[in-house]
Design a protein around this motif. Structure first.
Motif, PDB file in Angstrom:
ATOM      1  N   GLU A  92       0.829  -1.205   0.000  1.00  0.00           N
ATOM      2  CA  GLU A  92       0.000   0.000   0.000  1.00  0.00           C
ATOM      3  C   GLU A  92       0.867   1.260   0.000  1.00  0.00           C
ATOM      4  O   GLU A  92       2.037   1.222   0.376  1.00  0.00           O
ATOM      5  N   ARG A  93       0.266   2.375  -0.397  1.00  0.00           N
ATOM      6  CA  ARG A  93       0.984   3.648  -0.452  1.00  0.00           C
ATOM      7  C   ARG A  93       0.203   4.725   0.308  1.00  0.00           C
ATOM      8  O   ARG A  93      -1.025   4.660   0.433  1.00  0.00           O
ATOM      9  N   LEU A  94       0.928   5.741   0.794  1.00  0.00           N
ATOM     10  CA  LEU A  94       0.295   6.840   1.505  1.00  0.00           C
ATOM     11  C   LEU A  94      -0.545   7.687   0.560  1.00  0.00           C
ATOM     12  O   LEU A  94      -0.201   7.850  -0.608  1.00  0.00           O
ATOM     13  N   SER A  95      -1.630   8.223   1.098  1.00  0.00           N
ATOM     14  CA  SER A  95      -2.468   9.128   0.309  1.00  0.00           C
ATOM     15  C   SER A  95      -2.990  10.229   1.219  1.00  0.00           C
ATOM     16  O   SER A  95      -3.070  10.064   2.441  1.00  0.00           O
ATOM     17  N   ALA A  96      -3.336  11.361   0.618  1.00  0.00           N
ATOM     18  CA  ALA A  96      -3.855  12.494   1.384  1.00  0.00           C
ATOM     19  C   ALA A  96      -5.364  12.542   1.261  1.00  0.00           C
ATOM     20  O   ALA A  96      -5.937  12.274   0.197  1.00  0.00           O
ATOM     21  N   GLY A  97      -6.014  12.878   2.364  1.00  0.00           N
ATOM     22  CA  GLY A  97      -7.458  13.034   2.378  1.00  0.00           C
ATOM     23  C   GLY A  97      -7.818  14.395   2.924  1.00  0.00           C
ATOM     24  O   GLY A  97      -6.941  15.206   3.257  1.00  0.00           O
ATOM     25  N   ILE A 101      -3.157  12.986   6.264  1.00  0.00           N
ATOM     26  CA  ILE A 101      -2.650  11.733   5.695  1.00  0.00           C
ATOM     27  C   ILE A 101      -3.592  10.605   6.080  1.00  0.00           C
ATOM     28  O   ILE A 101      -3.951  10.448   7.256  1.00  0.00           O
ATOM     29  N   GLU A 102      -4.014   9.815   5.104  1.00  0.00           N
ATOM     30  CA  GLU A 102      -4.935   8.717   5.373  1.00  0.00           C
ATOM     31  C   GLU A 102      -4.173   7.468   5.815  1.00  0.00           C
ATOM     32  O   GLU A 102      -3.266   7.014   5.108  1.00  0.00           O
ATOM     33  N   VAL A 104      -3.550   3.505   6.272  1.00  0.00           N
ATOM     34  CA  VAL A 104      -3.935   2.352   5.456  1.00  0.00           C
ATOM     35  C   VAL A 104      -4.855   1.454   6.273  1.00  0.00           C
ATOM     36  O   VAL A 104      -4.663   1.274   7.474  1.00  0.00           O
TER      37      VAL A 104
END
Length: 296
Positions: A92-97, A101-102, A104
């Motif tokens: 999995e990879r980091l993502s912004a919401g 930071i969201e 996992v």
């Protein structure tokens, strides 16, 4: 740069001020806002590597989740992250919401780890202390954890930058679980971890003795590959709770490689570990009661 002696709250330029104290105050407020929604924070530590600390951390998280609690896992081992692998979310990879930071999602667990920022699992993170501490601050202040009952913080081995950073940022830690194995060399280092926690005034929830004998897959008898009972003796000597022992179980390693916690299966290790979790919950409740009593 010369430091300002003015009162920051009444200063007309506080919004553009570059005084480091202003930045530190803002960071502390951000951590407080995020962590104020987390009821209990537990660190899992060890004096040395190779004792199964991360395995204990992820199984503690899964066990608490199975009891109906909302749980997050923070991998504070910045240069050697392993919880993503153990929880089956390594790719999995980091993502912004909208909230930051969201984390996992791992079957309902909220997880954050530097593993999610790497291009591949073999990439090395070659960072000095300040950069590792900055990452830990960001994990606590910028990740959208939401409302949690428990945040399990998997520390790297030893008594250096990362545990100091977590303790400095979280004044209301419920305590630390210290993982050891029965050999004297591991026990020596676990004593250092206990003394570190005492010096920082962090409640010590207790010591777990991992790899405490081998459960024979044929007859179920426990074989003393290493001498057993060292964790209990160390706990008695140091005046801290002994949480229990977990045997070496041939099923644990392949389950971990597949991203499955051993408490999700009917294993010999799971049976022993559930007793450990019960003791941890008892110790957390005692810490809470003690804190309430001091505030009365």
């Amino acid at each position: 740069m010369e430091e300002c002696d003015a009162n920051c709250e009444s200063c007309a330029t506080k919004g553009t001020c570059t005084d480091p104290r202003n930045e530190m105050d803002a960071m502390a407020r951000a951590v407080s806002a995020r962590m104020g929604r987390v009821k209990h924070k537990i660190m899992v530590a060890s004096g040395k590597g190779g004792v199964g600390k991360s395995t204990v951390a992820v199984n503690l998280a899964r066990s608490l989740q199975a009891r109906g609690y909302r749980v997050g896992v923070m991998d504070a081992d910045i240069t050697g992250p392993s919880t993503a692998k153990l929880l089956g979310v390594e790719g999995e990879r980091l993502s912004a919401g909208p909230g930051g930071i969201e984390p996992v999602d791992s079957k309902g667990l909220k997880v954050i780890s530097m593993a999610f920022a790497l291009s591949d699992s073999g990439s090395a993170i070659v960072w000095r202390g300040p950069m590792k501490m900055a990452a830990i601050r960001q994990f606590l202040s910028d990740v959208s954890w939401g409302d949690l009952d428990y945040l399990i913080i998997d520390l790297p081995p030893g008594t250096s930058d990362e545990p100091l950073s977590v303790v400095n940022l979280l004044a209301d830690l419920n305590g630390v679980v210290i993982v050891t194995t029965p050999q004297e060399v591991a026990l020596l280092d676990s004593r250092k971890a206990v003394n570190m926690a005492k010096s920082m005034k962090v409640p010590i929830l207790g010591i777990v003795e991992n790899m405490s004998g081998l459960v024979c897959p044929h007859c179920g008898e426990v074989i003393e590959i290493f001498k057993i009972g060292g964790g209990k003796r160390a706990a008695q000597e140091l005046g801290v709770p002994f949480l229990g022992a977990i045997p070496i179980d041939p099923e644990v390693a392949p389950l971990g490689d597949d991203g499955v916690a051993f408490v999700e299966r009917r294993t010999a290790a799971a049976e022993s570990f559930e007793k450990v979790v019960e003791r941890i919950l008892e110790e957390v409740e005692e810490v809470e009661e003690t804190r309430k009593a001091t505030l009365r």
